[in-house]
Design a protein around this motif. Structure first.
Motif, PDB file in Angstrom:
ATOM      1  N   PHE A   7       0.850  -1.183   0.000  1.00 14.98           N
ATOM      2  CA  PHE A   7       0.000   0.000   0.000  1.00 14.98           C
ATOM      3  C   PHE A   7       0.889   1.237   0.000  1.00 14.98           C
ATOM      4  O   PHE A   7       2.060   1.170   0.343  1.00 14.98           O
ATOM      5  N   ALA A   8       0.314   2.333  -0.429  1.00 17.42           N
ATOM      6  CA  ALA A   8       1.068   3.591  -0.465  1.00 17.42           C
ATOM      7  C   ALA A   8       1.390   4.046   0.948  1.00 17.42           C
ATOM      8  O   ALA A   8       0.568   3.929   1.850  1.00 17.42           O
ATOM      9  N   LYS A   9       2.597   4.531   1.130  1.00 14.66           N
ATOM     10  CA  LYS A   9       2.999   5.049   2.434  1.00 14.66           C
ATOM     11  C   LYS A   9       3.274   6.533   2.290  1.00 14.66           C
ATOM     12  O   LYS A   9       3.999   6.949   1.389  1.00 14.66           O
ATOM     13  N   LEU A  10       2.687   7.315   3.157  1.00 17.51           N
ATOM     14  CA  LEU A  10       2.896   8.751   3.151  1.00 17.51           C
ATOM     15  C   LEU A  10       3.470   9.173   4.489  1.00 17.51           C
ATOM     16  O   LEU A  10       2.930   8.821   5.534  1.00 17.51           O
ATOM     17  N   THR A  11       4.554   9.928   4.452  1.00 17.87           N
ATOM     18  CA  THR A  11       5.085  10.525   5.664  1.00 17.87           C
ATOM     19  C   THR A  11       4.467  11.909   5.784  1.00 17.87           C
ATOM     20  O   THR A  11       4.456  12.669   4.820  1.00 17.87           O
ATOM     21  N   THR A  12       3.952  12.215   6.954  1.00 17.91           N
ATOM     22  CA  THR A  12       3.342  13.525   7.165  1.00 17.91           C
ATOM     23  C   THR A  12       3.827  14.118   8.475  1.00 17.91           C
ATOM     24  O   THR A  12       4.237  13.410   9.383  1.00 17.91           O
ATOM     25  N   ALA A  13       3.772  15.421   8.531  1.00 16.81           N
ATOM     26  CA  ALA A  13       4.029  16.158   9.767  1.00 16.81           C
ATOM     27  C   ALA A  13       2.961  17.241   9.852  1.00 16.81           C
ATOM     28  O   ALA A  13       2.605  17.852   8.844  1.00 16.81           O
ATOM     29  N   VAL A  14       2.449  17.431  11.049  1.00 13.94           N
ATOM     30  CA  VAL A  14       1.367  18.396  11.245  1.00 13.94           C
ATOM     31  C   VAL A  14       1.724  19.304  12.408  1.00 13.94           C
ATOM     32  O   VAL A  14       2.179  18.847  13.448  1.00 13.94           O
ATOM     33  N   LEU A  15       1.512  20.579  12.225  1.00 14.64           N
ATOM     34  CA  LEU A  15       1.662  21.563  13.287  1.00 14.64           C
ATOM     35  C   LEU A  15       0.264  21.762  13.863  1.00 14.64           C
ATOM     36  O   LEU A  15      -0.626  22.269  13.185  1.00 14.64           O
ATOM     37  N   LEU A  16       0.067  21.275  15.103  1.00 11.12           N
ATOM     38  CA  LEU A  16      -1.251  21.312  15.740  1.00 11.12           C
ATOM     39  C   LEU A  16      -1.278  22.289  16.893  1.00 11.12           C
ATOM     40  O   LEU A  16      -0.286  22.481  17.586  1.00 11.12           O
ATOM     41  N   GLU A  17      -2.456  22.820  17.128  1.00  8.62           N
ATOM     42  CA  GLU A  17      -2.705  23.661  18.285  1.00  8.62           C
ATOM     43  C   GLU A  17      -2.950  22.753  19.493  1.00  8.62           C
ATOM     44  O   GLU A  17      -3.665  21.755  19.381  1.00  8.62           O
ATOM     45  N   VAL A  18      -2.338  23.067  20.624  1.00  9.74           N
ATOM     46  CA  VAL A  18      -2.589  22.286  21.837  1.00  9.74           C
ATOM     47  C   VAL A  18      -4.013  22.554  22.293  1.00  9.74           C
ATOM     48  O   VAL A  18      -4.519  23.655  22.190  1.00  9.74           O
ATOM     49  N   GLY A  19      -4.669  21.554  22.797  1.00 11.54           N
ATOM     50  CA  GLY A  19      -6.026  21.711  23.318  1.00 11.54           C
ATOM     51  C   GLY A  19      -7.068  21.305  22.299  1.00 11.54           C
ATOM     52  O   GLY A  19      -7.604  20.213  22.365  1.00 11.54           O
ATOM     53  N   LEU A  20      -7.329  22.163  21.327  1.00 13.03           N
ATOM     54  CA  LEU A  20      -8.379  21.889  20.343  1.00 13.03           C
ATOM     55  C   LEU A  20      -7.900  21.007  19.187  1.00 13.03           C
ATOM     56  O   LEU A  20      -8.711  20.543  18.406  1.00 13.03           O
ATOM     57  N   HIS A  21      -6.600  20.829  19.049  1.00 18.11           N
ATOM     58  CA  HIS A  21      -5.999  20.017  17.983  1.00 18.11           C
ATOM     59  C   HIS A  21      -6.291  20.561  16.595  1.00 18.11           C
ATOM     60  O   HIS A  21      -6.334  19.806  15.632  1.00 18.11           O
ATOM     61  N   ASN A  22      -6.512  21.855  16.500  1.00 16.24           N
ATOM     62  CA  ASN A  22      -6.703  22.447  15.179  1.00 16.24           C
ATOM     63  C   ASN A  22      -5.395  22.417  14.421  1.00 16.24           C
ATOM     64  O   ASN A  22      -4.370  22.851  14.926  1.00 16.24           O
ATOM     65  N   PRO A  23      -5.413  21.899  13.180  1.00 17.98           N
ATOM     66  CA  PRO A  23      -4.175  21.920  12.396  1.00 17.98           C
ATOM     67  C   PRO A  23      -3.858  23.339  11.935  1.00 17.98           C
ATOM     68  O   PRO A  23      -4.720  24.050  11.431  1.00 17.98           O
ATOM     69  N   LEU A  24      -2.623  23.750  12.162  1.00 19.31           N
ATOM     70  CA  LEU A  24      -2.168  25.068  11.717  1.00 19.31           C
ATOM     71  C   LEU A  24      -1.450  24.969  10.379  1.00 19.31           C
ATOM     72  O   LEU A  24      -1.468  25.897   9.593  1.00 19.31           O
ATOM     73  N   ALA A  25      -0.785  23.842  10.148  1.00 18.97           N
ATOM     74  CA  ALA A  25      -0.077  23.601   8.896  1.00 18.97           C
ATOM     75  C   ALA A  25       0.222  22.111   8.802  1.00 18.97           C
ATOM     76  O   ALA A  25       0.267  21.421   9.817  1.00 18.97           O
ATOM     77  N   ALA A  26       0.412  21.635   7.582  1.00 24.78           N
ATOM     78  CA  ALA A  26       0.745  20.227   7.370  1.00 24.78           C
ATOM     79  C   ALA A  26       1.703  20.118   6.198  1.00 24.78           C
ATOM     80  O   ALA A  26       1.714  20.961   5.304  1.00 24.78           O
ATOM     81  N   ALA A  27       2.513  19.065   6.217  1.00 24.30           N
ATOM     82  CA  ALA A  27       3.435  18.790   5.122  1.00 24.30           C
ATOM     83  C   ALA A  27       3.390  17.293   4.835  1.00 24.30           C
ATOM     84  O   ALA A  27       3.357  16.478   5.758  1.00 24.30           O
ATOM     85  N   ILE A  28       3.360  16.952   3.569  1.00 28.97           N
ATOM     86  CA  ILE A  28       3.346  15.560   3.136  1.00 28.97           C
ATOM     87  C   ILE A  28       4.651  15.282   2.418  1.00 28.97           C
ATOM     88  O   ILE A  28       5.064  16.035   1.527  1.00 28.97           O
ATOM     89  N   GLY A  29       5.305  14.197   2.812  1.00 30.37           N
ATOM     90  CA  GLY A  29       6.619  13.861   2.272  1.00 30.37           C
ATOM     91  C   GLY A  29       6.552  13.300   0.865  1.00 30.37           C
ATOM     92  O   GLY A  29       5.575  12.681   0.465  1.00 30.37           O
TER      93      GLY A  29
END
Length: 184
Positions: A7-29
């Motif tokens: 299966f396809a493998k994607l590396t990701t990183a996410v900049l999340l807000e503490v508490g509400l877990h709202n994503p502020l930014a994301a990057a896909i490798g």
């Protein structure tokens, strides 16, 4: 399980807000890009006045240099769990028991050569759960004044980072139940 992934493998990183877990930014490798490299790219998306929390993967001098520059650019700060392998130089002990330390940035092509020294504050805190053995965490921060950023408050904030681990575990469990996506 022993060969290439089916299966396809994607590396990701996410900049999340503490508490509400709202994503502020994301990057896909792309093409095997590491989480560490993706996180470096996310530093360009830091909001003003933020406090970046990161685990041991980001607690080395090479990442701290990038975090320090990105935070300085937008008026933010970082609080990272130090890697066990990094040995700093102690400059002085601060009045709250924390230490001002120097980290050496090593040359990429010659790890024995240090190209730059820079200062951060190191906070050591003992953590544990009832019935389990406690252990010491080393945290590095750009917040060097103990009166405006008390060590206990920073350690408490770092503990909130574990909410994200639980958030991602729950997300992976939910995604794993669908026929379209599988998550590990």
């Amino acid at each position: 399980r022993r060969g290439r992934a089916a299966f396809a493998k994607l590396t990701t990183a996410v900049l999340l807000e503490v508490g509400l877990h709202n994503p502020l930014a994301a990057a896909i490798g792309r093409l095997g890009e590491s989480e560490w490299a993706l996180a470096q790219r996310l530093l360009a998306q830091l909001p003003k006045g933020a406090l970046v929390l990161g685990d041991r993967l980001y607690g080395g001098a090479a990442f701290v240099v990038h975090a320090r520059a990105a935070c300085a650019r937008v008026g933010s700060h970082f609080l990272l769990r130090a890697s066990r392998s990094t040995k700093p130089r102690v400059i002085r002990r601060l009045r709250d028991g924390t230490r001002l330390i120097q980290l050496g940035l090593r040359a990429r092509n010659n790890p024995k050569r240090i190209v730059e020294w820079f200062e951060v504050r190191e906070i050591r805190v003992r953590v544990g759960r009832p019935g389990h053995r406690s252990h010491e965490l080393r945290l590095w921060t750009s917040l060097v004044d103990p009166t405006t950023a008390p060590a206990i408050e920073l350690a408490t904030l770092y503990a909130q980072r574990w909410e994200h681990e639980l958030y991602f575990r729950e997300l992976k469990r939910h995604v794993r139940k669908t026929a379209v996506l599988q998550s590990h």
